[in-house]
Design an enzyme around this catalytic site. Sequence first.
Site, mmCIF file in Angstrom:
data_model
loop_
_atom_site.group_PDB
_atom_site.id
_atom_site.type_symbol
_atom_site.label_atom_id
_atom_site.label_comp_id
_atom_site.label_asym_id
_atom_site.label_seq_id
_atom_site.Cartn_x
_atom_site.Cartn_y
_atom_site.Cartn_z
ATOM 1 N N ASN A 1 74.828 -98.989 9.805
ATOM 2 C CA ASN A 1 74.804 -99.953 10.906
ATOM 3 C C ASN A 1 74.759 -99.168 12.211
ATOM 4 O O ASN A 1 75.738 -98.541 12.591
ATOM 5 C CB ASN A 1 76.074 -100.813 10.819
ATOM 6 C CG ASN A 1 76.257 -101.706 12.020
ATOM 7 O OD1 ASN A 1 75.331 -101.907 12.804
ATOM 8 N ND2 ASN A 1 77.459 -102.246 12.187
ATOM 9 N N TRP A 2 73.621 -99.205 12.857
ATOM 10 C CA TRP A 2 73.468 -98.407 14.090
ATOM 11 C C TRP A 2 74.028 -99.108 15.319
ATOM 12 O O TRP A 2 73.942 -98.573 16.433
ATOM 13 C CB TRP A 2 71.989 -98.049 14.298
ATOM 14 C CG TRP A 2 71.483 -97.032 13.313
ATOM 15 C CD1 TRP A 2 72.210 -96.411 12.332
ATOM 16 C CD2 TRP A 2 70.148 -96.509 13.218
ATOM 17 N NE1 TRP A 2 71.420 -95.535 11.626
ATOM 18 C CE2 TRP A 2 70.147 -95.572 12.148
ATOM 19 C CE3 TRP A 2 68.961 -96.733 13.907
ATOM 20 C CZ2 TRP A 2 68.996 -94.872 11.769
ATOM 21 C CZ3 TRP A 2 67.821 -96.040 13.542
ATOM 22 C CH2 TRP A 2 67.838 -95.113 12.485
ATOM 23 N N LYS A 3 74.546 -100.299 15.162
ATOM 24 C CA LYS A 3 75.165 -101.038 16.273
ATOM 25 C C LYS A 3 74.252 -101.016 17.503
ATOM 26 O O LYS A 3 73.043 -101.018 17.367
ATOM 27 C CB LYS A 3 76.550 -100.460 16.579
ATOM 28 C CG LYS A 3 77.409 -100.326 15.326
ATOM 29 C CD LYS A 3 78.847 -100.110 15.636
ATOM 30 C CE LYS A 3 79.601 -99.879 14.338
ATOM 31 N NZ LYS A 3 81.026 -100.020 14.471
ATOM 32 N N HIS B 1 79.680 -109.355 11.083
ATOM 33 C CA HIS B 1 80.368 -108.083 11.337
ATOM 34 C C HIS B 1 81.598 -108.350 12.202
ATOM 35 O O HIS B 1 81.573 -109.233 13.075
ATOM 36 C CB HIS B 1 79.411 -107.106 12.026
ATOM 37 C CG HIS B 1 79.986 -105.721 12.126
ATOM 38 N ND1 HIS B 1 80.871 -105.361 13.106
ATOM 39 C CD2 HIS B 1 79.814 -104.625 11.346
ATOM 40 C CE1 HIS B 1 81.221 -104.094 12.936
ATOM 41 N NE2 HIS B 1 80.588 -103.619 11.869
ATOM 42 N N GLU C 1 82.783 -106.961 14.713
ATOM 43 C CA GLU C 1 82.566 -106.898 16.164
ATOM 44 C C GLU C 1 81.960 -108.204 16.673
ATOM 45 O O GLU C 1 82.237 -108.634 17.786
ATOM 46 C CB GLU C 1 81.677 -105.686 16.513
ATOM 47 C CG GLU C 1 82.466 -104.390 16.406
ATOM 48 C CD GLU C 1 81.642 -103.159 16.052
ATOM 49 O OE1 GLU C 1 80.405 -103.211 16.147
ATOM 50 O OE2 GLU C 1 82.260 -102.146 15.660
ATOM 51 N N GLU D 1 85.297 -104.770 5.165
ATOM 52 C CA GLU D 1 85.536 -103.833 6.257
ATOM 53 C C GLU D 1 86.856 -104.166 6.936
ATOM 54 O O GLU D 1 86.902 -105.045 7.821
ATOM 55 C CB GLU D 1 84.407 -103.921 7.292
ATOM 56 C CG GLU D 1 83.039 -103.630 6.727
ATOM 57 C CD GLU D 1 82.090 -103.128 7.812
ATOM 58 O OE1 GLU D 1 81.622 -102.006 7.686
ATOM 59 O OE2 GLU D 1 81.854 -103.853 8.791
ATOM 60 N N GLY E 1 85.581 -97.600 13.034
ATOM 61 C CA GLY E 1 85.439 -96.760 14.225
ATOM 62 C C GLY E 1 86.744 -96.103 14.661
ATOM 63 O O GLY E 1 86.831 -95.574 15.765
ATOM 64 N N SER F 1 85.051 -96.180 8.697
ATOM 65 C CA SER F 1 85.176 -94.726 8.809
ATOM 66 C C SER F 1 84.750 -93.975 7.542
ATOM 67 O O SER F 1 85.388 -92.998 7.159
ATOM 68 C CB SER F 1 86.604 -94.350 9.233
ATOM 69 O OG SER F 1 86.904 -94.933 10.485
ATOM 70 N N GLY G 1 79.509 -95.190 12.547
ATOM 71 C CA GLY G 1 79.360 -93.938 13.295
ATOM 72 C C GLY G 1 78.614 -92.841 12.549
ATOM 73 O O GLY G 1 77.707 -92.204 13.097
HETATM 74 C C1 PEP Z 1 80.799 -100.566 10.825
HETATM 75 O O1 PEP Z 1 80.395 -100.664 11.963
HETATM 76 O O2 PEP Z 1 80.443 -101.425 9.996
HETATM 77 C C2 PEP Z 1 81.663 -99.456 10.464
HETATM 78 C C3 PEP Z 1 82.195 -99.432 9.283
HETATM 79 O O3 PEP Z 1 81.848 -98.480 11.426
HETATM 80 P P1 PEP Z 1 82.491 -97.024 11.191
HETATM 81 O O4 PEP Z 1 81.853 -96.431 9.951
HETATM 82 O O5 PEP Z 1 82.144 -96.250 12.422
HETATM 83 O O6 PEP Z 1 83.960 -97.207 11.000
#
Ligand code: PEP
Length: 251
Positions: free
Chosen positions: A9-11, A96, A98, A168, A174, A214, A236
Amino acid sequence: MRKPVIAGNWKMYKLVSESVETALELKSLVANASHCEVVIAPVFTALKTVCDRLEGSNIRVAAQNCSTEIAHSAHTGEICADMLKDVGCSYVIIGHSERRQFYGETDLSVNQKTKSALNFGLTAIVCVGEMLSERESGRERDVVKMQLTRGLNGLTANDMARIIIAYEPVWAIGTGKTATPEQAQEMHGFIREVLTEIHSKSTADATRILYGGSVKPENIATLMSQQDVDGALVGGASLDAKSFSKIVNYK
Ligand code: PEP
């Protein structure tokens, strides 16, 4: 039986040129990865170019969101799921954390968006997961069960073949704090129980459940060794092709 999925996921990162550069670097680094489905989710503006440049490769492209609406209509700023299909996407990430936290996404909108995605033949990666306070008060199972029950409401067993669940835990996204492999397995096993209740054991057994929070090259192998962890949704660590390719090539 369940083919793993490793999705990045490049956000809200990368211009079109940067997205293409990373996608093409990744393309050669994962060219031999046949043990899993490899998915990247660039920003909307880069989707068409990235899809075109990855044609014929083993990387599939996801959008990070879609509209609840299935008809082309007056919804300023929204993108209908068939428009994603039109530019070459085959997956879409829905709900997601976010989007739930900052953009008012609810289980109802997750449900509508999921139906919209399925309506146009996309595979939906439906995200669920508890906040830190919910885990600390012992409510993580109730929260995830509610998100699944409402988010997947009204879907048929056939629909479920194009649903991927991403667990998640919000406290792990993050933050550098990964759920332990045992915590991930415990929740993934529970999610499969919930899917059995909602649908059937065979549907639950066939559904891929990804872990997100993460994930890095250093922890992917132990997470993947858990019996109910069928892949990862990576934030990330997916922005860099080398790091993401190490996650893809975890075997
Ligand atoms: C995500 O954005 O779905 C995610 C899991 O981010 P990260 O790997 O940076 O924790």
